[in-house]
Structure formats: structure tokens, C-alpha cells
Scaffold this motif. Structure first.
Motif, short mmCIF file in Angstrom:
data_model
loop_
_atom_site.label_atom_id
_atom_site.label_comp_id
_atom_site.label_asym_id
_atom_site.label_seq_id
_atom_site.Cartn_x
_atom_site.Cartn_y
_atom_site.Cartn_z
N VAL A 180 9.61 19.04 56.72
CA VAL A 180 9.83 18.34 55.44
C VAL A 180 9.96 19.33 54.29
O VAL A 180 10.85 19.23 53.42
CB VAL A 180 8.68 17.35 55.18
N ALA A 181 9.10 20.34 54.28
CA ALA A 181 9.16 21.36 53.21
C ALA A 181 10.46 22.14 53.24
O ALA A 181 11.07 22.44 52.21
CB ALA A 181 7.97 22.30 53.33
N ALA A 182 10.93 22.48 54.45
CA ALA A 182 12.19 23.22 54.58
C ALA A 182 13.37 22.41 54.09
O ALA A 182 14.28 22.90 53.41
CB ALA A 182 12.37 23.64 56.05
N ALA A 183 13.35 21.11 54.44
CA ALA A 183 14.44 20.24 53.98
C ALA A 183 14.45 20.11 52.47
O ALA A 183 15.51 20.14 51.81
CB ALA A 183 14.31 18.87 54.67
N ALA A 184 13.28 19.97 51.87
CA ALA A 184 13.20 19.84 50.41
C ALA A 184 13.65 21.12 49.72
O ALA A 184 14.34 21.10 48.69
CB ALA A 184 11.76 19.51 50.01
N THR A 185 13.28 22.28 50.30
CA THR A 185 13.70 23.57 49.72
C THR A 185 15.20 23.74 49.77
O THR A 185 15.85 24.19 48.82
CB THR A 185 13.00 24.72 50.47
N ALA A 186 15.81 23.36 50.91
CA ALA A 186 17.26 23.45 51.05
C ALA A 186 17.98 22.55 50.05
O ALA A 186 18.98 22.92 49.44
CB ALA A 186 17.65 23.11 52.49
N PHE A 187 17.42 21.34 49.88
CA PHE A 187 18.03 20.41 48.91
C PHE A 187 17.95 20.96 47.49
O PHE A 187 18.90 20.87 46.71
CB PHE A 187 17.32 19.06 49.01
N CYS A 188 16.81 21.55 47.11
CA CYS A 188 16.65 22.14 45.76
C CYS A 188 17.61 23.30 45.55
O CYS A 188 18.18 23.47 44.47
CB CYS A 188 15.20 22.60 45.57
N CYS A 189 17.81 24.11 46.61
CA CYS A 189 18.75 25.23 46.47
C CYS A 189 20.18 24.75 46.23
O CYS A 189 20.94 25.30 45.43
CB CYS A 189 18.68 26.09 47.73
N LEU A 190 20.56 23.69 46.96
CA LEU A 190 21.91 23.12 46.77
C LEU A 190 22.08 22.56 45.36
O LEU A 190 23.13 22.74 44.72
CB LEU A 190 22.15 22.03 47.83
N CYS A 191 21.06 21.90 44.86
CA CYS A 191 21.13 21.36 43.49
C CYS A 191 21.23 22.47 42.45
O CYS A 191 21.99 22.38 41.48
CB CYS A 191 19.89 20.49 43.22
N ALA A 192 20.46 23.56 42.67
CA ALA A 192 20.50 24.67 41.73
C ALA A 192 21.87 25.34 41.74
O ALA A 192 22.44 25.70 40.69
CB ALA A 192 19.41 25.67 42.08
N LEU A 193 22.45 25.51 42.92
CA LEU A 193 23.78 26.11 43.04
C LEU A 193 24.84 25.26 42.35
O LEU A 193 25.73 25.76 41.67
CB LEU A 193 24.12 26.30 44.52
N TRP A 194 24.73 23.96 42.53
CA TRP A 194 25.70 23.06 41.87
C TRP A 194 25.58 23.12 40.36
O TRP A 194 26.57 23.11 39.63
CB TRP A 194 25.44 21.64 42.38
#
Length: 290
Positions: A18-32
């Protein structure tokens, strides 16, 4: 029966996933977000407003300026500001009512009006206006010629009149300096020139006129005439001047008429007539001047 799977799942790894998925989602949002911000930044590194100009602050494009449109004016580039013109078009002088322009220019003298005509196109057009030169002529010379319509306009007529006034002043300077050679250059070398001095004597022809001036200059010191009430009329290549010439305050004036002709780009005297000076109602002949 025990339930089995090809990919065995351990419940202890669930929080990590769950933590890994949330981190990946935050990275994608930051990149966008970073890519979106770069796309919104203009050439100068400032955010672009909907109008296309660069804003120096973080104010929203729909927020009105405290000083009206002045803020938008100063945000425009130098090239945009350079081409701005008054709403009516042209310079301030061109927007004035012609009567106001003429009245304004009437306060200028001859040299100032000539210098104004050399500044720019609109000033040259205003300074060459015929009404302005007519007003200046009446101010500097006389209003007696209000009904005159000069052939080449009032500016040319003013220049010709001024030239005649100057040559007439030179004539009296020559008398004061008693220069016979200068007097000879002033008169036209012709047999029809005439001179009537204040003594009442008439001299006809260039040689006779020069002899009369030689005799006049032999009388004591030069005479410094005070010239008053000078009136000039110019007709193409001919002009005449009427005036009053005072020797001193106590004696009355000589009433003088001088006639000039224009030859080879220069004005020459062809006639000089000075009235007899009267003292106690009788002519007094002190010298050839009167």
C-alpha cells in the motif's frame, strides 16, 4: 481442504504494498504538476496571463488594477508603447483648432517661427501657415495692408518687407557714418534715380545724386536720425517706405519717402524725398539735410 495459490500471499507484506502504491501515485502527480507549470511559464520566466503579456506578480489575470489600465500599459513591452498615439491621431498641435494654433504662434517672433518650422513635419506645417505669418506681419509692421493678398503668401511677403526695412535702416546708418562709397553701392546706377533733400533741392541721375551726398557729408558731423512710424509696401520688384525722421526731440520730423527696386537679388534705392523742415512755419536751411 487447504486452499492454495500459484503466487502465495503473505499478509505481512500488505502494508508495504500500500505504501509503495501511494508513493508511486504521489510521484506521478508531482511530475504532472511540474510539466504543467513549465508549459505555463513564458519566455521571461514569468507566468503568462490570458491576454498574452508577462505578469511581474502573482495576481490573477481577472483581478483589476488599482490604478485602472495604467498597470496594463506598463506591462507592455517598449516596442508596443512606442507606437501608441493619442486617440485622435497625430500630435497635440495637429489636434488643436486652427484658430487656437494661429493665436498661439502669433506670440512668436520671426526667428522663433523660422526655427519652429525646422523641428518636425507637424511643426513645419503649423509654422508655415499663412494665417500665422499674416498675424506676425500685422504685429511687426502695419495693419494698413489687411486687404492685400500677397502673390506668394504672407511668409514670402513678410521676408521681402523685412529685407526692405533692413536696407532702409542701412541707408540711415550710412548717413550717420558719412560713407560716400557705401552710399554709392546703395543707389541703383541709373539715370532715372532722383533725390530730394530736406533743403528742397532736386537731383536727378546717379552722378548728380552722388555729388549731392558728397556735399551733404562735408557738413560737420554725421547726423543720427531717429526713425519712427515706418510703413512699407512691396510689389514684386518695387517697394516704397514712408517714415518720420527726427534729428532731435525739439525740432519737428522730416517726412520721408524712399523708393527701392529689386535687381539681381538685391534692393537698391532709386528715389529719396525728404520734406523741408519747418521752423516757426518757415523753411530753415541749415544744411542740405534741412
Amino acid at each position: 481442504m487447504e486452499n492454495s495459490s500459484i503466487f502465495p500471499f503473505n499478509s505481512s507484506f500488505a502494508p508495504f504494498c500500500v505504501a509503495a502504491a501511494a508513493t508511486a501515485f504521489c510521484c506521478l502527480c508531482a511530475l504532472w504538476a511540474v510539466r504543467s507549470k513549465k508549459a505555463a511559464v513564458g519566455h521571461g520566466g514569468r507566468p503568462k496571463k490570458s491576454c498574452g503579456c508577462s505578469c511581474s506578480c502573482g495576481v490573477d489575470s481577472h483581478t483589476p488594477y488599482a490604478n485602472g489600465s495604467a498597470g496594463e500599459r506598463y506591462e507592455k513591452g517598449p516596442a508596443t508603447m512606442a507606437v501608441e498615439r493619442p486617440m485622435g491621431g497625430g500630435s497635440m498641435m495637429e489636434q488643436l483648432v486652427p484658430e487656437i494654433t494661429t493665436h498661439t504662434l502669433s506670440y512668436l517672433d520671426y526667428p522663433s517661427l523660422c526655427r519652429l518650422s525646422m523641428t518636425n513635419t507637424s511643426m513645419r506645417r503649423a509654422a508655415n501657415d499663412d494665417s500665422a505669418w499674416k498675424a506676425l506681419y500685422h504685429k511687426d509692421f502695419t495693419v494698413e495692408q489687411d486687404s492685400v493678398t500677397p502673390l506668394n503668401g504672407w511668409k514670402s511677403y513678410y521676408a521681402a518687407t523685412k529685407a526692405v526695412v533692413n536696407i532702409n535702416a542701412i541707408f540711415y546708418n550710412i548717413i550717420n557714418e558719412r560713407s560716400l562709397s557705401a552710399m554709392g553701392r546703395l543707389w541703383l546706377h541709373a539715370d532715372y534715380v532722383k533725390c530730394v533733400h530736406g533743403s528742397g533741392e532736386l537731383f536727378t541721375g546717379y552722378n548728380a545724386v552722388m555729388d549731392s551726398w558728397e556735399l551733404a557729408f562735408s557738413w560737420g558731423q554725421g547726423i543720427a536720425f531717429q526713425i519712427r512710424d515706418v510703413r512699407v509696401r512691396v510689389l514684386s520688384d518695387m517697394a516704397w517706405v514712408t517714415l518720420k525722421a527726427f534729428v532731435d526731440v525739439e525740432s519737428g520730423p522730416f517726412h520721408v519717402t524712399n523708393v527701392f527696386e529689386f535687381h539681381n537679388g538685391q534692393w537698391y534705392m532709386v528715389h529719396h524725398h525728404s520734406s523741408v523742415m519747418l521752423i516757426d512755419g518757415e523753411a530753415e536751411h541749415h544744411n542740405i539735410f534741412g
